[in-house]
Design a protein around this motif. Structure first.
Motif, PDB file in Angstrom:
ATOM      1  N   HIS A 146      -4.438   9.456  13.716  1.00  0.00           N
ATOM      2  CA  HIS A 146      -4.487   9.462  12.254  1.00  0.00           C
ATOM      3  C   HIS A 146      -3.714  10.659  11.684  1.00  0.00           C
ATOM      4  CE1 HIS A 146      -5.961   8.571   8.281  1.00  0.00           C
ATOM      5  NE2 HIS A 146      -6.399   9.821   8.160  1.00  0.00           N
ATOM      6  N   GLU A 147      -3.780  11.797  12.352  1.00  0.00           N
ATOM      7  CA  GLU A 147      -3.106  13.008  11.879  1.00  0.00           C
ATOM      8  C   GLU A 147      -1.586  12.878  11.939  1.00  0.00           C
ATOM      9  OE1 GLU A 147      -5.507  13.201  14.419  1.00  0.00           O
ATOM     10  OE2 GLU A 147      -7.105  13.633  12.993  1.00  0.00           O
ATOM     11  N   ASP A 148      -1.071  12.035  12.835  1.00  0.00           N
ATOM     12  CA  ASP A 148       0.372  11.872  12.990  1.00  0.00           C
ATOM     13  C   ASP A 148       0.969  10.830  12.035  1.00  0.00           C
ATOM     14  OD1 ASP A 148       0.541  13.791  14.952  1.00  0.00           O
ATOM     15  OD2 ASP A 148       0.313  12.361  16.600  1.00  0.00           O
ATOM     16  N   LYS A 149       0.140  10.105  11.324  1.00  0.00           N
ATOM     17  CA  LYS A 149       0.627   9.069  10.417  1.00  0.00           C
ATOM     18  C   LYS A 149       0.752   9.602   8.995  1.00  0.00           C
ATOM     19  CE  LYS A 149      -1.729   5.297  12.795  1.00  0.00           C
ATOM     20  NZ  LYS A 149      -2.764   4.273  12.657  1.00  0.00           N
ATOM     21  N   LYS A 150       1.867   9.272   8.367  1.00  0.00           N
ATOM     22  CA  LYS A 150       2.040   9.511   6.936  1.00  0.00           C
ATOM     23  C   LYS A 150       2.168   8.146   6.297  1.00  0.00           C
ATOM     24  CE  LYS A 150       4.477  13.858   7.533  1.00  0.00           C
ATOM     25  NZ  LYS A 150       5.748  14.561   7.346  1.00  0.00           N
ATOM     26  N   GLN A 151       1.600   7.992   5.104  1.00  0.00           N
ATOM     27  CA  GLN A 151       1.691   6.689   4.448  1.00  0.00           C
ATOM     28  C   GLN A 151       1.842   6.844   2.958  1.00  0.00           C
ATOM     29  OE1 GLN A 151      -1.858   4.729   5.873  1.00  0.00           O
ATOM     30  NE2 GLN A 151      -2.921   5.080   3.956  1.00  0.00           N
ATOM     31  N   ALA A 152       2.441   5.792   2.360  1.00  0.00           N
ATOM     32  CA  ALA A 152       2.660   5.775   0.917  1.00  0.00           C
ATOM     33  C   ALA A 152       2.563   4.346   0.404  1.00  0.00           C
ATOM     34  CB  ALA A 152       4.039   6.343   0.594  1.00  0.00           C
ATOM     35  N   ALA A 153       1.992   4.203  -0.779  1.00  0.00           N
ATOM     36  CA  ALA A 153       1.949   2.899  -1.448  1.00  0.00           C
ATOM     37  C   ALA A 153       3.359   2.574  -1.939  1.00  0.00           C
ATOM     38  CB  ALA A 153       0.977   2.932  -2.615  1.00  0.00           C
ATOM     39  N   LEU A 154       3.769   1.306  -1.816  1.00  0.00           N
ATOM     40  CA  LEU A 154       5.122   0.900  -2.195  1.00  0.00           C
ATOM     41  C   LEU A 154       5.238   0.431  -3.643  1.00  0.00           C
ATOM     42  CD1 LEU A 154       6.220  -0.966   1.039  1.00  0.00           C
ATOM     43  CD2 LEU A 154       6.821   1.335   0.310  1.00  0.00           C
ATOM     44  N   LEU A 155       4.135  -0.013  -4.238  1.00  0.00           N
ATOM     45  CA  LEU A 155       4.176  -0.538  -5.608  1.00  0.00           C
ATOM     46  C   LEU A 155       3.210   0.215  -6.508  1.00  0.00           C
ATOM     47  CD1 LEU A 155       4.141  -4.385  -4.936  1.00  0.00           C
ATOM     48  CD2 LEU A 155       6.097  -2.985  -5.558  1.00  0.00           C
ATOM     49  N   ILE A 156       3.650   0.483  -7.742  1.00  0.00           N
ATOM     50  CA  ILE A 156       2.731   1.029  -8.729  1.00  0.00           C
ATOM     51  C   ILE A 156       1.780  -0.090  -9.155  1.00  0.00           C
ATOM     52  CG2 ILE A 156       4.369   2.789  -9.486  1.00  0.00           C
ATOM     53  CD1 ILE A 156       4.836   1.040 -11.997  1.00  0.00           C
ATOM     54  N   SER A 157       0.675   0.283  -9.729  1.00  0.00           N
ATOM     55  CA  SER A 157      -0.373  -0.686 -10.075  1.00  0.00           C
ATOM     56  C   SER A 157       0.110  -1.869 -10.924  1.00  0.00           C
ATOM     57  CB  SER A 157      -1.520   0.045 -10.768  1.00  0.00           C
ATOM     58  OG  SER A 157      -2.563  -0.833 -11.039  1.00  0.00           O
ATOM     59  N   PRO A 158       0.912  -1.665 -11.972  1.00  0.00           N
ATOM     60  CA  PRO A 158       1.314  -2.809 -12.806  1.00  0.00           C
ATOM     61  C   PRO A 158       2.205  -3.836 -12.099  1.00  0.00           C
ATOM     62  CG  PRO A 158       1.608  -0.756 -13.995  1.00  0.00           C
ATOM     63  CD  PRO A 158       1.304  -0.398 -12.578  1.00  0.00           C
ATOM     64  N   LEU A 159       2.820  -3.479 -10.973  1.00  0.00           N
ATOM     65  CA  LEU A 159       3.699  -4.419 -10.274  1.00  0.00           C
ATOM     66  C   LEU A 159       3.008  -5.138  -9.124  1.00  0.00           C
ATOM     67  CD1 LEU A 159       7.047  -2.409 -10.168  1.00  0.00           C
ATOM     68  CD2 LEU A 159       6.294  -4.130 -11.807  1.00  0.00           C
ATOM     69  N   ARG A 160       1.719  -4.968  -8.981  1.00  0.00           N
ATOM     70  CA  ARG A 160       0.993  -5.583  -7.867  1.00  0.00           C
ATOM     71  C   ARG A 160       0.625  -7.036  -8.143  1.00  0.00           C
ATOM     72  NH1 ARG A 160      -2.572  -0.186  -6.465  1.00  0.00           N
ATOM     73  NH2 ARG A 160      -0.725   1.070  -5.979  1.00  0.00           N
ATOM     74  N   GLN A 161       0.900  -7.493  -9.334  1.00  0.00           N
ATOM     75  CA  GLN A 161       0.711  -8.897  -9.691  1.00  0.00           C
ATOM     76  C   GLN A 161       1.791  -9.235 -10.712  1.00  0.00           C
ATOM     77  OE1 GLN A 161      -2.923  -9.770 -11.765  1.00  0.00           O
ATOM     78  NE2 GLN A 161      -2.782 -11.941 -11.356  1.00  0.00           N
ATOM     79  N   GLY A 162       2.418 -10.394 -10.560  1.00  0.00           N
ATOM     80  CA  GLY A 162       3.437 -10.755 -11.533  1.00  0.00           C
ATOM     81  C   GLY A 162       4.090 -12.085 -11.258  1.00  0.00           C
ATOM     82  N   ARG A 163       5.129 -12.347 -12.052  1.00  0.00           N
ATOM     83  CA  ARG A 163       5.818 -13.629 -11.973  1.00  0.00           C
ATOM     84  C   ARG A 163       7.252 -13.418 -12.439  1.00  0.00           C
ATOM     85  NH1 ARG A 163       3.428 -15.884 -16.081  1.00  0.00           N
ATOM     86  NH2 ARG A 163       5.180 -15.716 -17.478  1.00  0.00           N
ATOM     87  N   LEU A 164       8.185 -14.140 -11.829  1.00  0.00           N
ATOM     88  CA  LEU A 164       9.552 -14.136 -12.327  1.00  0.00           C
ATOM     89  C   LEU A 164      10.177 -15.497 -12.118  1.00  0.00           C
ATOM     90  CD1 LEU A 164      11.853 -13.833  -9.824  1.00  0.00           C
ATOM     91  CD2 LEU A 164      10.873 -11.564  -9.771  1.00  0.00           C
TER      92      LEU A 164
END
Length: 164
Positions: free
Chosen positions: A115-133
């Motif tokens: 766990h100490e060797d892993k770095k992580q980051a969220a890829l999407l901000i909250s408003p882009l986690r649901q949508g349509r195009l």
């Protein structure tokens, strides 16, 4: 649910307009496969991901549980060579979570690293986690985004869908 309707192309010469006699005529030979077009309008594909991750060397992307994607074909008429335009709507819902990028030191894999060797980051901000195009695919494969909907519709900036 994918559906297709095979129908005669409207702009081909017919035996009633003169010149040719049915499919075989003295002046022109018409390939029967070129005489039809395929209509995919109304087709849709729905995908619900229970659990998914993708690893490349020391990097991994983890998709949120119960993520859904849906593609609806609004209009699509192609000839027998599959040339033609397609308009579709794409919807996504990450259930309020973001896909996560995990990185470990080179030589380690995210699955085996501590766990100490892993770095992580969220890829999407909250408003882009649901949508349509809505997008259009041209006969040569070009993609045009026509309209989109996220909770950031009335805001400007890097994360606005119009940026793409």
């Amino acid at each position: 649910r994918v559906s297709a309707h095979l129908r005669p192309q409207p702009d081909l010469p017919s035996s009633k307009s003169g010149g040719t006699k049915g499919m075989l005529g003295p002046s022109k030979l018409i390939n029967p496969l070129e005489a039809y077009e395929i209509d995919f309008a109304g087709s849709s594909v729905f995908l619900k991901i229970k659990e998914s991750s993708s690893t490349l060397d020391h990097r991994r992307i983890i998709m949120p549980t119960e993520t859904t994607f849906e593609v609806k074909i609004l209009e699509s008429t192609v000839d027998m060579a599959l040339e033609g335009e397609t308009e579709c709507e794409i919807q996504w819902d990450f259930q309020g979570s973001s896909p996560v990028l995990q990185v470990t030191p080179v030589g380690q894999t995210p699955a085996n690293a501590s766990h100490e060797d892993k770095k992580q980051a969220a890829l999407l901000i909250s408003p882009l986690r649901q949508g349509r195009l809505n997008l259009t695919v041209s006969s040569v494969g070009g993609i045009s985004i026509k309209k989109a909907a996220t909770s950031r519709d009335d805001r400007e900036g890097l994360y606005n869908w119009k940026f793409f």
